[in-house]
Scaffold this active site. Structure first.
Site, PDB file in Angstrom:
ATOM      1  N   ASP A   1       1.219  -1.477   0.027  1.00 20.86           N
ATOM      2  CA  ASP A   1       0.038   0.033   0.017  1.00 20.86           C
ATOM      3  C   ASP A   1       0.810   1.168   0.205  1.00 20.86           C
ATOM      4  O   ASP A   1       2.044   1.776   0.707  1.00 20.86           O
ATOM      5  CB  ASP A   1      -0.916   0.183   1.802  1.00 20.86           C
ATOM      6  CG  ASP A   1      -2.295   0.879   1.241  1.00 20.86           C
ATOM      7  OD1 ASP A   1      -2.137   1.511   0.193  1.00 20.86           O
ATOM      8  OD2 ASP A   1      -2.717   1.289   2.385  1.00 20.86           O
TER       9      ASP A   1
ATOM     10  N   ASP B   1      -3.046   2.074  -6.226  1.00 20.37           N
ATOM     11  CA  ASP B   1      -1.297   2.310  -5.040  1.00 20.37           C
ATOM     12  C   ASP B   1      -2.067   0.650  -4.093  1.00 20.37           C
ATOM     13  O   ASP B   1      -0.834   1.376  -3.360  1.00 20.37           O
ATOM     14  CB  ASP B   1      -1.253   3.701  -4.501  1.00 20.37           C
ATOM     15  CG  ASP B   1      -2.865   3.728  -2.943  1.00 20.37           C
ATOM     16  OD1 ASP B   1      -4.254   3.376  -3.693  1.00 20.37           O
ATOM     17  OD2 ASP B   1      -2.188   4.054  -2.469  1.00 20.37           O
ATOM     18  N   GLU B   2      -2.412   0.089  -4.734  1.00 24.86           N
ATOM     19  CA  GLU B   2      -2.876  -1.369  -3.299  1.00 24.86           C
ATOM     20  C   GLU B   2      -2.843  -2.493  -4.140  1.00 24.86           C
ATOM     21  O   GLU B   2      -3.524  -2.467  -5.488  1.00 24.86           O
ATOM     22  CB  GLU B   2      -3.472  -0.672  -3.101  1.00 24.86           C
ATOM     23  CG  GLU B   2      -4.197  -0.721  -1.458  1.00 24.86           C
ATOM     24  CD  GLU B   2      -5.253  -1.108  -0.260  1.00 24.86           C
ATOM     25  OE1 GLU B   2      -5.504  -1.514   0.272  1.00 24.86           O
ATOM     26  OE2 GLU B   2      -5.760  -0.045  -0.669  1.00 24.86           O
TER      27      GLU B   2
HETATM   28 MG   LIG Z   1      -2.743   3.894  -0.038  1.00 26.91          MG
END
Ligand SMILES: [Mg+2]
Length: 355
Positions: free
Chosen positions: A14, A109-110
């Site tokens: 993350d 983003d993960e």
């Molecule tokens: Mg994040």
């Protein structure tokens, strides 16, 4: 005799305040002041992401921008630059793919990675996660947090444990003790309503939850009761669901020392193309190679990507593309990427079958 299934090794990655981190990287004057990325306050906009300086004022994701400005009058709210975020996400996924193809993106983003069969670092998921963190920082100059655990729900909790710029590992032997003390509101699928109901029943931690039988939980919570029973014991069998179809395949290399000129870049080309060949051989048969492309990132982090319709995939073709891309910057190079756009044969058939 029934053999125990081998524990899986799941990594959850993350990025830390991703959009804001990209903005601070690209404009260093923004660092150390409260910033957010989101919609304008006078247009009823909402905050998408903010940096930690803004969080200190209580600003949060999904908050109305107007309210965020009340909490933090100095807050600078930037318009999102989705293209920049998508490009960064692609680069991060290219790093992931050097360890495994078992990647499930949750957002830009993960992502979850199943590294159970990865042979890097003698199969140590902890070292793999640490190496991903190091490489993302080296290549993109943003930080990511990582969680390592035998399943998805624990890996996701773990990535949040030492955030930002953190790593947290829950080994199979630690699951029992970790989950016992874990608050039920952190369980996957437990929202505000379920958490309140659990609290009314006197259930605060997974240890409390374990005192309830499966049938009792099903009576209280329906089908989710059975899932709660498993989660309270650290059980989560959900597989990592691999992203569907690829649009391109590529390899990238960041160099420890910038490559000073075109000939230094050209020297690196055969090795990169060899790696690209390996990557392409691993694709399933549902693709046909399309246009070649070359990406260069210069020492000042500016970058350019060049592709050529109708060109071949030989060394000469890539050398020509590399020359043209280099001439756009004519500066020392920190990263070279080479790739091929893919023509998805299955996608084509699916579309045809509609008619
Ligand atoms: Mg994040």
């Amino acid at each position: 005799m029934v053999s125990e299934p081998r524990p899986r090794k799941i990594v959850h990655i993350d990025c830390d305040c991703f959009y804001a981190a990209i903005e601070m990287r690209d404009d260093p004057s923004l660092a150390r002041r409260p910033i957010a990325v989101g919609g304008a306050a006078d247009r009823r906009g909402v905050i998408a992401t903010c940096n930690y300086e803004a969080r200190a004022y209580g600003v949060r994701s999904a908050m109305a921008s107007a309210h965020a400005l009340k909490l933090c009058p100095d807050l600078l709210i930037l318009r999102p630059r989705m293209d920049a975020y998508k490009e960064a996400s692609r680069e991060i996924h290219n790093i992931f793919r050097t360890y495994t193809e078992q990647i499930e993106p949750l957002s830009l983003d993960e992502a979850y990675l199943d590294v159970s069969t990865c042979e890097h670092f003698a199969g140590s998921a902890t070292h793999i996660a640490q190496d991903i963190r190091r490489r993302v920082w080296q290549q993109l100059r943003i930080t990511v947090s990582a969680g390592v655990a035998p399943n998805k729900f624990l890996a996701k909790i773990a990535s949040d444990w030492n955030k930002p710029d953190g790593l947290f590992v829950i080994t199979p032997a630690q699951v029992e003790g970790f989950v016992e003390a874990l608050e039920v509101k952190r369980l996957h699928g437990v929202g505000r309503v379920t958490a309140e109901k659990l609290a009314r029943l006197g259930i605060r931690t997974c240890g409390d939850l374990r005192e309830w039988g499966k049938l009792e939980l099903v009576r209280e919570f329906g089908a989710f009761g059975e899932r709660l029973w498993g989660l309270a014991r650290g059980v989560d069998e959900r597989p990592v669901l691999v992203e569907s179809r690829r649009q391109s395949v590529s390899v990238e290399q960041t160099y420890d020392r910038d490559l000073p000129d075109l000939s230094a870049c050209l020297e690196r080309l055969p090795e990169l193309l060899q790696q690209l060949g390996v990557r392409m051989a691993r694709l399933d048969g549902g693709y046909r190679p399309g246009k070649p492309f070359v990406k260069l990132k210069f020492h000042d982090f500016t970058q350019t990507t060049l592709e050529q319709a109708g060109a071949g995939l030989e060394l000469d073709d890539y050398a020509e593309l590399l020359g043209s891309a280099f001439s756009r910057g004519s500066r020392p190079v920190r990263l070279i990427g080479v790739g091929v756009r893919l023509i998805d044969l299955r996608g084509g058939f699916e579309q045809l079958s509609l008619f």
